[in-house]
Structure formats: structure tokens, C-alpha cells
Design a protein around this motif. Structure first.
Motif, PDB file in Angstrom:
ATOM      1  N   VAL A   4       1.073  -1.028   0.057  1.00 37.20           N
ATOM      2  CA  VAL A   4       0.032   0.097  -0.016  1.00 37.20           C
ATOM      3  C   VAL A   4       0.978   1.289  -0.016  1.00 37.20           C
ATOM      4  O   VAL A   4       1.572   1.609   1.089  1.00 37.20           O
ATOM      5  CB  VAL A   4      -0.832  -0.008   1.363  1.00 37.20           C
ATOM      6  N   ASN A   5       0.954   1.838  -1.020  1.00 35.25           N
ATOM      7  CA  ASN A   5       1.725   3.111  -1.119  1.00 35.25           C
ATOM      8  C   ASN A   5       0.894   4.199  -1.159  1.00 35.25           C
ATOM      9  O   ASN A   5       0.292   4.893  -1.901  1.00 35.25           O
ATOM     10  CB  ASN A   5       2.205   3.114  -2.806  1.00 35.25           C
ATOM     11  N   ASN A   6       0.829   4.725   0.457  1.00 37.03           N
ATOM     12  CA  ASN A   6      -0.207   5.559   0.721  1.00 37.03           C
ATOM     13  C   ASN A   6       0.731   6.797   1.079  1.00 37.03           C
ATOM     14  O   ASN A   6       0.207   8.042   1.076  1.00 37.03           O
ATOM     15  CB  ASN A   6      -0.835   5.394   1.982  1.00 37.03           C
ATOM     16  N   ALA A   7       1.891   6.965   1.463  1.00 35.32           N
ATOM     17  CA  ALA A   7       2.740   8.157   1.856  1.00 35.32           C
ATOM     18  C   ALA A   7       2.825   9.187   0.740  1.00 35.32           C
ATOM     19  O   ALA A   7       2.834   8.661  -0.411  1.00 35.32           O
ATOM     20  CB  ALA A   7       4.105   7.835   2.233  1.00 35.32           C
ATOM     21  N   GLY A   8       2.536  10.318   0.966  1.00 34.21           N
ATOM     22  CA  GLY A   8       2.479  11.479   0.087  1.00 34.21           C
ATOM     23  C   GLY A   8       2.129  12.841   0.804  1.00 34.21           C
ATOM     24  O   GLY A   8       1.580  12.782   1.762  1.00 34.21           O
ATOM     25  N   PHE A   9       2.490  13.790   0.140  1.00 33.76           N
ATOM     26  CA  PHE A   9       2.081  15.169   0.843  1.00 33.76           C
ATOM     27  C   PHE A   9       1.978  16.161  -0.422  1.00 33.76           C
ATOM     28  O   PHE A   9       2.473  16.137  -1.538  1.00 33.76           O
ATOM     29  CB  PHE A   9       2.994  15.619   1.657  1.00 33.76           C
ATOM     30  N   GLY A  10       1.597  17.487  -0.082  1.00 29.16           N
ATOM     31  CA  GLY A  10       1.221  18.352  -0.962  1.00 29.16           C
ATOM     32  C   GLY A  10       1.887  19.674  -0.555  1.00 29.16           C
ATOM     33  O   GLY A  10       2.408  19.809   0.592  1.00 29.16           O
ATOM     34  N   ASN A  11       1.837  20.789  -1.530  1.00 32.72           N
ATOM     35  CA  ASN A  11       2.216  22.029  -1.238  1.00 32.72           C
ATOM     36  C   ASN A  11       1.472  23.055  -2.164  1.00 32.72           C
ATOM     37  O   ASN A  11       1.337  22.718  -2.946  1.00 32.72           O
ATOM     38  CB  ASN A  11       3.703  22.161  -1.490  1.00 32.72           C
TER      39      ASN A  11
END
Length: 265
Positions: free
Chosen positions: A90-97
Motif C-alpha cells: 500500500v503506497n499511501n505516503a504522500g504530501f502536497g504544497n
């Protein structure tokens, strides 16, 4: 949700909060063992203890920062050393800017590309390579409804999620005859810490009334993954996004998203 007859070992990135945390609990509730990856070892250890007590499942904790290019390889080497195979990734890690690209911090966006795209791709490659011949497996990648339109004022984030969607669909087609399924989740605004980290608190789609709760989004993802679906939308509103994007002229679409994003300032 009926309990699964098969027991998997699921590796979940970004498992310390939000959708990742809810997915981890859903897997644990169904009796699956876990490998939880996030930066905070303390949070992960607390979760491992909770899942052991509540659900009697084995949980391995790996504290890694996926913004480091070395992290995916380190994760799988540690698993190999312990003889621990993974059935579900499960590739869940992530963030935005948020902000005008000219003014935003370059390093944060390079880290975002590393986490949202490069680490996801690297982990997927390593996952497939560690599967013995004939062994079935599952991949769940977390994209977004942001994968469909261009994203002025969040240009790199929207582009990264477009990559996740395209990569996932292509990989699903490649693996269709091998008993390995690839599912990509495309949620809209969801009530997690994403909005704070991306400086999106307040107006627009991230107002409290318009956000979906992380548990319902995670449940839609889990059920879609187990059913072998390729693209999963958590609700009707999210499902309408690509339809509306396809109907609108690109010039109009760019301007509309820019105006929506500006209202968040």
C-alpha cells in the motif's frame, strides 16, 4: 465486511495517520499481518501494540523517511534479512504544497516528487521482485481526484498524482494475466493532516463540510483492492470529477482550477 479467509502481510507506507492509519486498522481487523512504515517510530510502536492486543496480528515497525532515496531499498533489505515476504503493498505516503511555483520552496517540492512518485515506483519494483513465481499479490496506490485536471498553485502535487494514476493503470494492464492486481484510489478532499501540511486549511474543497472522513475513504480503498478493481472512487462526487474534466475545454479547466485555488489564500 466479512473477515478474509486468506491471511496477507501488508506493507503500508504513511501508516501513522489519516488514510494510512485507517487502512492499517482495516487490514488488522481482517486478521492480516502488517509492516507499518512512517517517520515516527513511537507512533508506529503504539499502533503495533494496539493491533496485537485488539486483533492478535503481527505488526513489524520500520521507521523510514521516504524522502530519502535510500529508504525503499533499506526497507526491503530489512524484510529479506528477517525472511518476511509481503503480499500486499500500500503506497499511501504522500504530501502536497500550496503556492505559486515560482515562490515555493524547491527542496519541499523535490522531496514531494521523491515521496509521491519515486519512492512509490521504487517500492513497487522491489515488491514485485520479491514475489516468488506464481505467488499472487496486490498493490494499492493512493492518487487523488487531483490526478485529472491541471493544478495551478499546486502544480507539482497535481502532476505527481497524475503520474500515480497513469503508472498504476499501466502496471495493472501489464500484470493482469499474472494474478497480481493493481488498484489506484482517487479520493477528493479528505479529513486528514494533509491540509495542514500543504497549507490548505480554511476555504474551498478543504472546508469541513466538503471533506470526506478518512475511515470511509479507507474502507472504499480496501474493498476495491480486495475486489481487484483498477480505479476506485470513494464516493459519487469523486467519480464525477474525471467526467467533468473530460467535458470541459482545457483552457477553461485551467482557469477554473486556478480560481478555486486562489480562494484558499
Amino acid at each position: 465486511m466479512t473477515k478474509s479467509k486468506l491471511t496477507y502481510t501488508a506493507l503500508i507506507t504513511g501508516a501513522s495517520g489519516g488514510i494510512g492509519l485507517e487502512l492499517a486498522e482495516l487490514f488488522a481487523q481482517q486478521g492480516h499481518n502488517l509492516v507499518l512504515v512512517a517517520r515516527s517510530e513511537q507512533k508506529l510502536e503504539q499502533l503495533a501494540l494496539q493491533f496485537a492486543v485488539r486483533y492478535k496480528v503481527y505488526t513489524k515497525v520500520i521507521a523510514k523517511d521516504l524522502a530519502r532515496p535510500e529508504s525503499p531499498g533499506e526497507i526491503f533489505r530489512e524484510l529479506q534479512q528477517e525472511g518476511l515476504g509481503v503480499d500486499v503493498l500500500v503506497n499511501n505516503a504522500g504530501f502536497g504544497n500550496y503556492g505559486f511555483f515560482r515562490d515555493t520552496e524547491l527542496q519541499k517540492e523535490l522531496d514531494m516528487m521523491q515521496v509521491n512518485m519515486v519512492a512509490l515506483t521504487h517500492l513497487s519494483k522491489l515488491f514485485l521482485q520479491q514475489l516468488p513465481p506464481g505467488r499472487h499479490g496486490k498493490i494499492l496506490n493512493i492518487a487523488s481526484t487531483a490526478a485529472f485536471p491541471p493544478g495551478p498553485l499546486m502544480a507539482v502535487y497535481y502532476a505527481s498524482k497524475a503520474y500515480v494514476l497513469s503508472f498504476s493503470e499501466a502496471l495493472a494492464a501489464e500484470l493482469a494475466d499474472e494474478g497480481i492486481t493493481v488498484t489506484v484510489l482517487c479520493p477528493g478532499a479528505t479529513d486528514t493532516d494533509f491540509k495542514e501540511n500543504a497549507n490548505l486549511e480554511g476555504s474551498g474543497p478543504f472546508s469541513q463540510a466538503l471533506m470526506a472522513d478518512a475511515r470511509s475513504v479507507a474502507r472504499a480503498a480496501y474493498e476495491g483492492l480486495m475486489a481487484g478493481k483498477v480505479v476506485v472512487f470513494p464516493n459519487l462526487k469523486d467519480k464525477l470529477t474525471p467526467l467533468l474534466v473530460n467535458l470541459a475545454p482545457r483552457r477553461m479547466l485551467r482557469k477554473a482550477v486556478l480560481n478555486i485555488q486562489k480562494k484558499r489564500q
